[in-house]
Motif scaffolding. Structure first.
Motif, short mmCIF file in Angstrom:
data_model
loop_
_atom_site.label_atom_id
_atom_site.label_comp_id
_atom_site.label_asym_id
_atom_site.label_seq_id
_atom_site.Cartn_x
_atom_site.Cartn_y
_atom_site.Cartn_z
N GLN A 126 0.86 -1.18 0.00
CA GLN A 126 0.00 0.00 0.00
C GLN A 126 0.89 1.23 0.00
O GLN A 126 1.81 1.34 0.82
N ASP A 127 0.65 2.18 -0.88
CA ASP A 127 1.48 3.39 -0.93
C ASP A 127 1.40 4.20 0.36
O ASP A 127 2.38 4.85 0.75
N ALA A 128 0.25 4.18 1.02
CA ALA A 128 0.08 5.00 2.22
C ALA A 128 1.07 4.62 3.32
O ALA A 128 1.38 5.46 4.19
N ALA A 129 1.57 3.40 3.29
CA ALA A 129 2.55 2.97 4.28
C ALA A 129 3.86 3.75 4.15
O ALA A 129 4.64 3.82 5.11
N LEU A 167 -4.63 -0.29 7.35
CA LEU A 167 -3.36 0.21 6.85
C LEU A 167 -2.24 -0.71 7.30
O LEU A 167 -2.09 -1.01 8.49
N TRP A 168 -1.44 -1.15 6.34
CA TRP A 168 -0.31 -2.04 6.59
C TRP A 168 0.95 -1.20 6.78
O TRP A 168 0.94 0.02 6.63
N THR A 214 -4.93 1.04 -1.60
CA THR A 214 -5.17 -0.10 -2.47
C THR A 214 -3.88 -0.90 -2.65
O THR A 214 -2.84 -0.36 -3.03
N TRP A 215 -3.94 -2.20 -2.36
CA TRP A 215 -2.77 -3.06 -2.54
C TRP A 215 -2.49 -3.22 -4.02
O TRP A 215 -3.39 -3.44 -4.83
N HIS A 216 -1.20 -3.13 -4.38
CA HIS A 216 -0.80 -3.26 -5.78
C HIS A 216 0.66 -3.68 -5.86
O HIS A 216 1.43 -3.53 -4.91
N GLY A 217 1.03 -4.21 -7.01
CA GLY A 217 2.40 -4.64 -7.27
C GLY A 217 2.47 -5.09 -8.72
O GLY A 217 1.60 -4.76 -9.53
N SER A 218 3.48 -5.87 -9.06
CA SER A 218 3.60 -6.36 -10.43
C SER A 218 4.46 -7.60 -10.47
O SER A 218 5.30 -7.83 -9.61
#
Length: 294
Positions: A126-129, A167-168, A214-218
């Protein structure tokens, strides 16, 4: 390049963002603008900075770092105005404010991302982390593809509905992890949620807006071409520095005795009353540079 092209969210796109935590959009910027930014990648990662100023983070250098890692520069807008012409756009700022429910938007940070052919994953997060040095800890990000993206080409993937999860913290392995889903699975189990990944498949100039939660990656880039993108991580125009948390890079811009964010480093790209940081017009038109002269 079409100077008159201006992006605006539809009511359906706004509803999709709030329902899913993201919204994929086929065209956010003019494809010619995307191509101009793409042309700057080779010089940028070779250390040729158009403005003469180093970016805040330069995480991959040729001959030094693993060639299978995703190459990343943060705050490339300060180093190159073709990057700035995307991430500092007024219409992107307006869209982020609309999605975030803010009176205005300021740029918190940008990313210049280059995943080579065979490039390894980026861990789901999560970007917020990574934004705890600011108050509120709240981003809306606009990810813009500069290459045509494909599901097998290591494109960005987002987890539908994960913006509602707790929030992680910062994940343990961000670049090139063996298991990019490791902490995502733990988070989903705590939420008793099903993981539904959605790949972002768009032409150059298209992309996605997503919440900072929002969880995201690639995954691995199995395509025969690289995957390059720029990201505008935006926050509310009313954001301030945290008085409790220190970011080892970005808190260097905090002045002693005040929590105010200086618009020289965190410019306001759009505000409801029509305000936009005055420096942007001169900077983007190349009337002035960081030294205050053309």
């Amino acid at each position: 390049m079409n100077p008159d092209f201006e992006f605006e969210l539809t009511d359906r796109q706004i509803a999709d963002f709030h329902a899913d935590g993201f919204v994929v959009v086929d065209r956010i910027v003019d494809p010619e603008l995307a191509r101009r930014a793409l042309d700057r990648f080779e010089p940028l990662f070779a250390g040729e900075f158009e403005t003469g100023l180093y970016p805040d983070e330069w995480n991959w250098k040729p001959g030094r770092d693993d060639p299978t890692l995703t190459r990343q520069i943060c705050n490339g807008w300060k180093s190159d105005r073709d990057i700035a012409r995307i991430v500092l756009r007024e219409d992107i700022g307006r869209a982020c404010a609309t999605l975030g429910g803010w009176p205005g938007t300021r740029i918190s940070q940008d990313n210049v991302l280059w995943k080579p052919t065979g490039g390894r994953p980026l861990g789901f997060h999560q970007d917020a982390a990574y934004d705890r040095w600011a108050v509120p800890t709240e981003w809306v990000s606009c990810w813009v593809a500069l290459d045509e993206t494909t599901a097998r080409g290591g494109t960005l993937e987002l987890v539908r509905g994960s913006h509602r999860w707790r929030l992680w913290d910062m994940i343990k392995e961000f670049h090139g992890p063996k298991d990019p889903d490791a902490e995502l699975r733990v988070a989903a189990e705590l939420e008793t949620a099903v993981i539904e990944k959605v790949p972002v498949v768009v032409p150059p100039g298209g992309g996605v807006f997503h919440s900072g939660r929002t969880w995201h990656g690639s995954g691995v880039n199995h395509a025969e071409v690289p995957r390059r993108a720029v990201v505008a991580h935006c926050t509310t125009s009313e954001a301030q520095f945290s008085t409790d948390e220190v970011g080892y890079i970005y808190s260097r811009y905090k002045k002693f005795g005040t929590s105010e964010m200086d618009e020289s480093y965190f410019p306001i790209t759009w505000r409801r009353d029509g305000y936009r940081s005055p420096l942007l017009a001169e900077y983007l038109s190349e009337a002035v540079g960081w030294a205050g002269i053309a």
